[in-house]
Design an enzyme around this catalytic site. Structure first.
Site, PDB file in Angstrom:
ATOM      1  CG  HIS A 186      -2.053   0.924   1.260  1.00 18.89           C
ATOM      2  ND1 HIS A 186      -1.751   2.496   1.464  1.00 18.89           N
ATOM      3  CD2 HIS A 186      -3.320   0.989   0.810  1.00 18.89           C
ATOM      4  CE1 HIS A 186      -2.777   2.868   1.351  1.00 18.89           C
ATOM      5  NE2 HIS A 186      -3.748   2.168   1.145  1.00 18.89           N
TER       6      HIS A 186
ATOM      7  CD  GLU B 141      -5.523   1.531  -2.830  1.00 17.16           C
ATOM      8  OE1 GLU B 141      -6.579   1.782  -2.848  1.00 17.16           O
ATOM      9  OE2 GLU B 141      -4.402   1.806  -2.190  1.00 17.16           O
TER      10      GLU B 141
HETATM   11  C1  PEP Z   1      -6.839   3.128   0.570  1.00 18.94           C
HETATM   12  O1  PEP Z   1      -6.631   3.503   1.926  1.00 18.94           O
HETATM   13  O2  PEP Z   1      -6.442   2.294   0.198  1.00 18.94           O
HETATM   14  C2  PEP Z   1      -8.073   4.115   0.204  1.00 18.94           C
HETATM   15  C3  PEP Z   1      -8.356   3.989  -1.145  1.00 18.94           C
HETATM   16  O3  PEP Z   1      -8.318   5.014   0.931  1.00 18.94           O
HETATM   17  P1  PEP Z   1      -9.635   5.933   0.509  1.00 18.94           P
HETATM   18  O4  PEP Z   1     -10.753   5.034  -0.018  1.00 18.94           O
HETATM   19  O5  PEP Z   1     -10.156   6.654   1.780  1.00 18.94           O
HETATM   20  O6  PEP Z   1      -9.198   6.820  -0.356  1.00 18.94           O
END
Ligand code: PEP
Length: 259
Positions: A97, A171
């Site tokens: 992450h 992400e």
């Molecule tokens: C995450 O922690 O991977 C994330 C996507 O957080 P958020 O949904 O709060 O943006």
């Protein structure tokens, strides 16, 4: 697209008490048990994982963790091994992450440690949710090379046979904890791109099966569009996974999505 959808709730370093963790988990598993085409995975902080578990088996409800040591046991103070997580019922582990990769982070992940963690998770018999994503983007398109490089390095030692236990979570770091998610059309472009890289590494047959998730400011309002227009198999959700009411609505919305 895979025919099974998946929503992963990353609780990060929340909530503040075990009672609150139990409450959120209870609501989530009740909602999960009513889903037809979607699995829900909750990833609480380590001390709350067992509090999120239940003696009774709930369909479509699974336990996850936010990281795992790449060591198997022994003198590694403060670490939690993949085997221990598996032993307490964890089936999925988030690996790499951006909050564990960022400079100054407690865990301090690099592509090399991420690669080692992926291997440890797979060897312990769990699924690794590998997070990749650029920190920022501009017109030059450098983000494509950045994500490709992250994927190649993080998956460097995974044998093709084990690639079926890897889930890709795209992400973009700039969309995490933000006001708005990435545009679903742009998510679609990146979903195709990460599948292509996966195919270059493991072959087309593996890429056909891999699940691709999007994460970054997903909530119950935007979840369905992100799934449909973004053409992803699932979502990695931070803040909204702690809001039991919103998360239950999000799970229902995802379950109803037809591509
Ligand atoms: C995450 O922690 O991977 C994330 C996507 O957080 P958020 O949904 O709060 O943006």
């Amino acid at each position: 697209m895979s025919n099974k959808k998946i929503v992963v709730g990353n609780w990060k370093m929340n909530p503040g008490t075990v009672d609150e963790a139990k409450r959120i988990a209870r609501k989530t598993r009740r909602a999960a048990s009513k889903l037809e085409h979607t699995d829900a995975v909750v990833c609480p902080p380590f001390p709350f994982i067992l509090a999120a578990a239940s003696r009774k088996k709930y369909l479509h409800y699974h336990l996850g963790a936010q990281s795992a040591s790449f060591e198997t046991g022994g003198a590694h103070t403060g670490e939690v091994s993949a085997n221990v997580l598996r032993d307490i019922g964890v089936e999925y582990v988030i690996v790499g992450h951006s909050e564990t990769r960022r400079e100054g982070a407690n865990i301090g992940d690099t592509d090399e440690t991420v690669s080692n963690r992926v291997i440890a998770v797979l060897e312990a018999g769990m699924k690794a949710i590998l997070c990749v994503g650029e920190k920022n983007r501009d017109e030059s398109g450098a983000h494509f090379d950045f994500v490709k490089d992250q994927m190649r390095k993080s998956l460097a030692d995974v044998p093709k046979l084990r690639s079926q236990d890897v889930i890709l979570a795209y992400e973009p770091v700039w969309a995490i904890g933000a006001k708005e998610s990435m545009k679903p059309e742009d998510i679609c472009e990146m979903a195709i791109f990460v599948k292509k890289i996966f195919s270059d590494i493991f072959g087309n047959d593996s890429a056909q099966k891999v699940q691709v998730l999007y994460g970054g400011s997903v909530n119950f309002h935007n979840a369905a569009d992100i799934m449909k227009i973004g053409q992803v198999d699932g979502l990695l959700v931070g803040r909204e996974s702690l809001n039991a009411v919103g998360f239950v609505e999000l799970l229902k919305a995802v379950d109803e999505v037809k591509y």
